[in-house]
Design a protein around this motif. Structure first.
Motif, mmCIF file in Angstrom:
data_model
loop_
_atom_site.group_PDB
_atom_site.id
_atom_site.type_symbol
_atom_site.label_atom_id
_atom_site.label_comp_id
_atom_site.label_asym_id
_atom_site.label_seq_id
_atom_site.Cartn_x
_atom_site.Cartn_y
_atom_site.Cartn_z
ATOM 1 N N GLU A 417 0.814 -0.961 0.047
ATOM 2 C CA GLU A 417 0.270 0.172 -0.148
ATOM 3 C C GLU A 417 0.473 1.114 0.437
ATOM 4 O OE1 GLU A 417 -0.366 -2.842 1.845
ATOM 5 O OE2 GLU A 417 -2.569 -2.640 2.788
ATOM 6 N N PHE A 420 2.222 1.871 -2.924
ATOM 7 C CA PHE A 420 1.184 2.465 -4.864
ATOM 8 C C PHE A 420 1.685 4.126 -4.498
ATOM 9 C CE2 PHE A 420 1.199 -1.956 -6.160
ATOM 10 C CZ PHE A 420 0.757 -1.840 -7.635
ATOM 11 N N HIS A 458 -3.321 -9.117 -4.002
ATOM 12 C CA HIS A 458 -2.634 -7.860 -3.785
ATOM 13 C C HIS A 458 -2.367 -7.029 -4.488
ATOM 14 C CE1 HIS A 458 -1.709 -5.404 0.261
ATOM 15 N NE2 HIS A 458 -2.988 -5.228 -0.222
ATOM 16 N N PHE A 459 -1.273 -6.565 -5.019
ATOM 17 C CA PHE A 459 -0.453 -6.345 -6.362
ATOM 18 C C PHE A 459 -1.784 -6.361 -7.341
ATOM 19 C CE2 PHE A 459 2.038 -5.817 -10.023
ATOM 20 C CZ PHE A 459 2.630 -4.298 -10.087
ATOM 21 N N GLN A 461 -5.019 -6.903 -7.155
ATOM 22 C CA GLN A 461 -5.901 -5.579 -6.470
ATOM 23 C C GLN A 461 -5.597 -3.972 -6.221
ATOM 24 O OE1 GLN A 461 -6.695 -7.914 -3.312
ATOM 25 N NE2 GLN A 461 -6.977 -9.585 -4.010
ATOM 26 N N LEU A 462 -4.052 -3.409 -6.404
ATOM 27 C CA LEU A 462 -3.787 -2.067 -6.044
ATOM 28 C C LEU A 462 -4.126 -1.737 -7.250
ATOM 29 C CD1 LEU A 462 -1.426 -3.174 -2.711
ATOM 30 C CD2 LEU A 462 -3.410 -1.416 -2.936
ATOM 31 N N GLN A 465 -7.535 -1.550 -8.534
ATOM 32 C CA GLN A 465 -8.081 -0.134 -7.351
ATOM 33 C C GLN A 465 -6.992 1.273 -7.946
ATOM 34 O OE1 GLN A 465 -7.096 -0.530 -3.281
ATOM 35 N NE2 GLN A 465 -7.291 2.584 -3.093
ATOM 36 N N LEU A 466 -5.938 1.721 -8.280
ATOM 37 C CA LEU A 466 -5.394 2.836 -9.244
ATOM 38 C C LEU A 466 -5.936 3.206 -10.535
ATOM 39 C CD1 LEU A 466 -2.103 4.079 -8.805
ATOM 40 C CD2 LEU A 466 -1.325 3.367 -10.184
#
Length: 470
Positions: A417, A420, A458-459, A461-462, A465-466
């Motif tokens: 997090e 990012f 997780h990467f 997903q981020l 999201q970005l």
């Protein structure tokens, strides 16, 4: 109730088989040996292994909470899971008592009646194993693919029509395998990894090279002398490499216009732009698969068709998305320096001609590696290094000591997090050279995640999201 039958009633003469470690491979061993009519016991250091409920009812001796020395000393044979070091006190005592200690792979190769393609290496073994398996399947061969790749080797024996077995093997599995007897075997590459387990590169090298015992043919990497087996020179062998190959070998031919081809001898087989996967490391993976397939008897034309449809594996330099003209790659499986070097070099060479640089996310549990080895490639291809995880401070110190260029900016981000948040700031600058973001941590994930796949998810997903925030 963990022990149904008192251990004092068990004797070596009863042929007791003790399974050490109850992961997926341990469960497969317990099931297999029970089906073969053996008396089986299981011991695990966890007090309540999650797979215990799936053990056959006939496994009536279950010692959990510690590896039980007394139980091991009553065994006729011990089958050890890859995650259990041979230096475990109870295992050392059993070996000193001359009790055989083997792996599930040993049981498999003793029972298997079809040719085996055996694949190991510090990096890319899952990709090459998957490729060879797909090549065989596309050629109409009933193939079993397993080992370290997720399906325990013994489970493949349930396929009575299997005509070829393709095994990915780790150094942990190989250190207890003798005379594998593969139709074709390879060590794809060698770079420091698992030195906390093997002690040094010599121990790691010796474990890997057990794959060549009894091999009928071999594939070697011309660029890596540590992949060459110390076996008789009269064994059929094929080499792979980044340069133009000699007759009968695989390599790369580059035309004057810059077009790169996979080649066998002087024959151009396939242009690199026909592959969906990118980077020089993937061209080496393709060569290795072709060479292994050739020695296993697979038809070349079918193999080349498979290569053109192969999209790569999850978490292995996997293209995720493009956000604001920047490409994002998930190489969470890059858990050692060699893997990350391959990813940096492979992707860096794609973006360098466009004056682009990589943003590299590094960190996690360092496993005793020397991260300064990354510096030459980082200096060449990377403009930003984002550090996360347990050993991030030590990694930065290694990079600095190895003379990381001053214009490569370092950021301590702690978590993905945090990384990012930094990516947003860095890429918002009009001066940013970043054309691709690469998660290739060169580290284990267990400080923050249950697995490398959880880290990679997780990467991803981020990244998603970005994209919604842009």
């Amino acid at each position: 109730m963990t022990t149904v039958i008192p251990k004092e009633l068990i004797h070596k003469g009863d042929g007791l088989q003790v399974v050490v470690g109850l992961g997926q491979s341990g469960l497969s061993v317990a099931r297999y040996l029970t089906e073969q009519g053996y008396r089986v016991a299981v011991t695990d250091k966890q007090s309540a292994p999650t797979l215990a409920a799936q053990l056959p009812a006939a496994v009536d001796i279950r010692q959990f909470g510690a590896i039980d020395t007394e139980l091991l000393l009553q065994a006729t044979r011990i089958i050890i899971s890859p995650g259990i070091p041979l230096t475990t006190e109870a295992v050392v005592a059993a070996r000193q008592a001359n009790i055989p200690v083997v792996s599930d792979v040993q049981l498999f190769c003793e029972a298997c009646e079809v040719p085996i393609v055996a694949i190991t290496g510090s990096n890319a073994k899952s990709t090459v194993t998957t490729l060879v398996g797909q090549m065989a399947a596309d050629a109409g061969i009933n193939v079993g693919v397993g080992g370290n790749i997720g399906v325990p080797a013994l489970n493949l024996l349930a396929n009575n029509d299997m005509a070829l077995a393709v095994l990915e093997l780790s150094s942990f599995q190989l250190e207890t395998v003798t005379n594998l007897g593969a139709q074709v075997a390879t060590v794809l590459n060698m770079s420091p990894d698992h030195l906390d387990r093997h002690g040094d590169m010599l121990g790691y090298h010796q474990a890997k090279h057990r794959i060549f015992q009894g091999a009928q043919s071999v594939v070697i990497n011309r660029e890596d002398a540590l992949t060459r087996p110390l076996v008789a020179d009269n064994l059929p062998r094929i080499s792979t490499g980044i340069h133009a190959p000699d007759k009968g070998q695989y390599g790369l031919i580059t035309d004057p216009d810059g077009q790169v081809y996979l080649a066998r001898g002087t024959e151009r087989l396939l242009s690199a732009d026909k592959l969906l996967v990118k980077g020089r490391h993937n061209l080496l993976n393709a060569q290795a698969a072709l060479a292994l397939g050739e020695l296993a008897g697979l038809p070349l034309e079918r193999m080349l068709m498979t290569l053109q449809h192969f999209t790569g594996l999850e978490h292995r330099c996997q293209y995720v998305a493009q956000v604001a003209d920047i490409d994002y790659f998930n190489d969470s499986k890059g858990t050692n320096i060699g893997s990350t070097m391959a990813a940096i070099e492979g992707l860096g060479a794609v973006y360098a001609p466009k004056d682009g640089k990589l943003l590299l996310i590094l960190g996690g549990q360092g496993k005793g590696q020397q991260f300064g080895e990354l510096v030459p490639l980082i200096n060449q291809y990377v403009s930003q290094v984002l550090l996360i995880g347990e050993d991030s401070t030590q990694i930065e110190a290694h990079l600095s000591a190895a003379q990381l260029d001053d214009d490569v900016v370092r950021h301590q981000c702690q978590t993905l997090e945090g990384a990012f948040a930094t990516i947003k700031d860095v890429t918002a600058s009009s001066l940013s050279q970043v054309k691709a973001v690469l998660l290739s941590p060169a580290c284990a994930s267990f400080d923050q995640y249950a697995s490398y796949s959880a880290r990679g998810e997780h990467f991803t997903q981020l990244v998603a999201q970005l994209a919604t925030d842009v």
